[in-house]
Design a protein around this motif. Structure first.
Motif, mmCIF file in Angstrom:
data_model
loop_
_atom_site.group_PDB
_atom_site.id
_atom_site.type_symbol
_atom_site.label_atom_id
_atom_site.label_comp_id
_atom_site.label_asym_id
_atom_site.label_seq_id
_atom_site.Cartn_x
_atom_site.Cartn_y
_atom_site.Cartn_z
ATOM 1 N N ASP A 1 0.843 -1.188 0.000
ATOM 2 C CA ASP A 1 0.000 0.000 0.000
ATOM 3 C C ASP A 1 0.882 1.243 0.000
ATOM 4 N N PHE A 2 0.684 2.080 -0.991
ATOM 5 C CA PHE A 2 1.442 3.320 -1.163
ATOM 6 C C PHE A 2 0.569 4.469 -0.659
ATOM 7 N N TRP A 3 0.855 4.925 0.557
ATOM 8 C CA TRP A 3 0.094 6.007 1.181
ATOM 9 C C TRP A 3 0.748 7.342 0.846
ATOM 10 N N PHE A 4 -0.042 8.283 0.329
ATOM 11 C CA PHE A 4 0.524 9.570 -0.076
ATOM 12 C C PHE A 4 -0.513 10.673 0.024
ATOM 13 N N ASP A 5 -0.009 11.877 0.181
ATOM 14 C CA ASP A 5 -0.797 13.104 0.060
ATOM 15 C C ASP A 5 -0.283 13.808 -1.190
ATOM 16 N N PHE B 1 4.953 3.355 2.863
ATOM 17 C CA PHE B 1 4.675 2.083 2.205
ATOM 18 C C PHE B 1 4.390 1.040 3.271
ATOM 19 N N LEU B 2 3.275 0.349 3.133
ATOM 20 C CA LEU B 2 2.856 -0.624 4.130
ATOM 21 C C LEU B 2 2.730 -1.998 3.463
ATOM 22 N N THR B 3 3.457 -2.970 3.991
ATOM 23 C CA THR B 3 3.393 -4.322 3.450
ATOM 24 C C THR B 3 2.246 -5.090 4.102
#
Length: 212
Positions: A8-12, A177-179
């Motif tokens: 999961d690619f977390w971004f603002d 980034f969350l695996t």
């Protein structure tokens, strides 16, 4: 048949280092057999919980000065354009809502990277509906319908919910980034480490072993 590991690619969209991360993520992931899942959220509430009312790069002058020069060097190394946006940070609310409205659409990931390019490569205002409309058109999306959908109550709620989820997961900045096992990697320079971890996790799970 084994499924590809997911990150999961977390971004603002207002996040500086999320720009090069977005430009790099898909290619790196594909070449390593990893799936990148785009997760836009808002850093504002996350920063507020930490006692900040703006970006730490604005609060700490020397840190901000370093960041802009570092981003300039980084973009040059990656051969991607860079032009400092004014003002900074920009309001990323509209772009995030449109990105969520387009979830599952073939153009959605291209839209995300195009928003970053418009902001940090061309210094365009991503809170301007005209700019977002042009980006949607450029990536082959029906701009009018998705701009309308982005203003709907379900999408507004989805963005609030996703931002709250980021907080619960312990995300404090972007890009993150969350695996699949909940391991968190923060920063553009940790993308490779996240991919390596995800691959190793998948290999160990396939072998019936638990990662320590």
């Amino acid at each position: 048949m084994a499924t590809a590991p997911i990150i999961d690619f977390w971004f603002d969209f207002g996040s500086t280092y999320s720009y090069p991360a977005c430009m790099r993520a898909q290619g790196l992931a594909s070449s390593n057999g990893v799936v990148i899942r785009y997760r836009p959220f808002l850093l504002g509430p996350i920063f507020k919980a930490q006692g900040w009312d703006t970006s730490p790069f604005n609060i700490y002058e020397s840190k901000g000065r370093y960041m802009w020069r570092d981003l300039e060097r980084l973009c040059a190394d990656l051969s991607i354009p860079f032009k400092k946006p004014v003002p900074f940070p920009q309001n990323s609310l509209l772009a995030a809502r449109v990105a969520l409205a387009g979830e599952g659409e073939a153009w959605r990931d291209k839209f995300c990277c195009a928003v970053f390019h418009a902001q940090f490569g061309e210094s365009r205002s991503i809170d301007d509906p005209t700019v977002i409309r042009e980006i949607l058109q450029d990536v082959g999306a029906p701009a009018r319908s998705f701009l309308e959908l982005a203003q709907s109550d379900p999408i507004k709620l989805q963005l609030r919910t996703q931002t709250e989820e980021a907080g619960r997961l312990g995300i404090f900045g972007a890009p993150s980034f969350l695996t699949e096992d909940g391991e968190l990697f923060w920063g553009n320079d940790r993308l490779e480490a996240a991919i390596s971890w995800a691959k190793r996790l998948a290999e160990q799970n396939a072998g019936g072993r638990i990662m320590s």
